[in-house]
Design a protein around this motif. Sequence first.
Motif, PDB file in Angstrom:
ATOM      1  N   SER A  24      50.146  32.077  32.026  1.00 60.28           N
ATOM      2  CA  SER A  24      49.785  33.058  33.053  1.00 60.28           C
ATOM      3  C   SER A  24      48.364  33.563  32.863  1.00 60.28           C
ATOM      4  O   SER A  24      47.586  33.670  33.822  1.00 60.28           O
ATOM      5  CB  SER A  24      50.767  34.227  33.022  1.00 60.28           C
ATOM      6  N   ARG A  84      45.195  33.029  35.386  1.00 58.85           N
ATOM      7  CA  ARG A  84      44.506  34.204  35.912  1.00 58.85           C
ATOM      8  C   ARG A  84      43.009  34.135  35.614  1.00 58.85           C
ATOM      9  O   ARG A  84      42.184  34.430  36.463  1.00 58.85           O
ATOM     10  CB  ARG A  84      45.117  35.465  35.301  1.00 58.85           C
ATOM     11  N   GLN A 137      41.439  31.656  37.919  1.00 58.67           N
ATOM     12  CA  GLN A 137      41.297  32.215  39.265  1.00 58.67           C
ATOM     13  C   GLN A 137      40.116  33.193  39.321  1.00 58.67           C
ATOM     14  O   GLN A 137      39.325  33.165  40.270  1.00 58.67           O
ATOM     15  CB  GLN A 137      42.594  32.919  39.666  1.00 58.67           C
ATOM     16  N   TYR A 138      39.998  34.056  38.287  1.00 60.30           N
ATOM     17  CA  TYR A 138      38.895  34.999  38.257  1.00 60.30           C
ATOM     18  C   TYR A 138      37.544  34.282  38.192  1.00 60.30           C
ATOM     19  O   TYR A 138      36.586  34.655  38.862  1.00 60.30           O
ATOM     20  CB  TYR A 138      39.038  35.928  37.049  1.00 60.30           C
TER      21      TYR A 138
END
Length: 598
Positions: free
Chosen positions: A33, A37, A40-41
């Motif tokens: 996860s 994340r 994605q950032y």
Amino acid sequence: MINKKHISIYSFPWMIISAAAILLVIVVSLAVSNHNREKQYMSQILLEKGAALIKSFEAGTRTGMRAMGWNENQVQYLLQELADQADVLYIAITDINGRILAHSDPEQINARFFVKSGDQEALNPGESAKWQLTKTQSGKPAFEVYSFFNPFSGRNANRRQMGHLRQFAPRPGRAQQGRSWRIPDNSEENKQIIFIGFDRTPFIEARQQDIKITAIISLVLFILGFTGMAIMLIARNYRTTRQRLQDTSAMADQVVASLPVGLMVTDAEGRIVLHNPAAESITGLDAKSVRGQFADEMLPDNLAQLICRQQADKQIMEHELECIFLPGQKRVPLSVSSTGIINEDGAFIGSMVILRDLTEIKDLQQTVQRKEKLAAVGELAAGIAHEIRNPLSSVKGMATYFKARYAQDPEARDAAAVMVQETDRLNRVISELLEFARPSEINARPADINPVLDHSLHLVRQEAAEKNIDIRISKGQNLPHADIDSDRFIQCLLNLYLNAIQSMESSGILKVTSSPGTDENIVIQVQDNGPGIDRADLAKIFDPYFTTKASGTGLGLAIVHKIVESHNGRITVKSSPEEGTVFTITLPASANAATKEA
């Protein structure tokens, strides 16, 4: 029939395995996860930055061509300046077929732009920015943002605004091969695509570091969980429980002591209950002296404020701080992670702080920044020097002519002489610029360092004698040879000697020593008893153009630093006002390490 005791014995391993599997699933899930994340950032941040840079470049192009009459050259310069950022690898503008029209590296213009898929049309660019993960031709990972490039699209493309810019637009039916960037129009064949490549290396390295730290913490949690479960299951047998408790305690202490990061734990009242060896090394505080003490009494204020004392907070807080733990200690750059510790009942029982020493990372960052600065200054210096030297020769020639022509006029003759003198000084500055910008070509050969020191000191004895400066040399015996370019290294030494002589008043002392160092290195020291260097200037003395002398160019020590580095050596300086200065050069011994006979 199997009794309950046997059932308990048989089920015990399965309970341990089940608990370990559950913990493993949780850790892996959290790691995946967190990885997604962060990815994605990264994509969101770099895409937004790339889109902003594209809009900025379009706005700059539009403003420059509309208000200042720019041509393609100024647009190319603007593109190069925009690309001069630490995390930008390249900026390129291509036509629809992939031919480069403008590039942050001018040598790439008119070349074929490297596309990961190999097909320019497969990119499917649009008016909005898109991105892809790719690699440069040199193999460096890049985050590439691209879109159609048209600085005069939309409401800014009316005829009145575009009328005076037609001279820069592509001419229909005329091949564009061999031409640089031109204003795109709305035709399909003349559309242009802009690419901005960002360096993904920092994100990759940060992700790898996060994975490493997550793995270490997960291992600690797994071991502690395993230990706790084992103790609960065997608590009925006092003798066995006591022995296993001692073993488990030793294991946990060893794990905590072996952690590569500093770990501090406080109780609910804020007293320090754990301070591992890595934390001792980072802070300089002995574990015995801080255990049981309040954190806000033993730690710097900015660090103590991060420790939760009253309110339970499960959130992990990340901070970068600079702390001084003991009087006279240097500031220590730290990455600090802090979180509250919550028990099964949800009650706050303490805090945990993880410390990571960033000293080496900060030093590496400064080294990289310095090298980038030197490279940029070198390129700029070379360009300026070549542009100035030619007209400078003409100025000197005219000044010499007027000096001879007006030889009978003292005032005119003296003015011409000043012009010649200043022209020579400027020419000397240009020569130093070129020397600094030129790549270091070292013709290194094994050599005894002591004769090199004798020869270099001989060259400055006359200048030292004029100021009544005493030259002293102390030569080490049986020194290993060093791989050096004697001419370049003598140039390095002369710069240090002249700086020392110029800094001292009459009756000073210039001392030069050679001695063996550690790991078969050779150490050379150049020491004077001049006025010294201010502490605030020590960190800048090797920067180009930094000088404290009224007539200095600020390139002497920068060239010294460059020559020493090209010999795979290092140079350091120690100085105090009114106590003098010591420059220390450390050179590696030659691979064919012959020694000088005593």
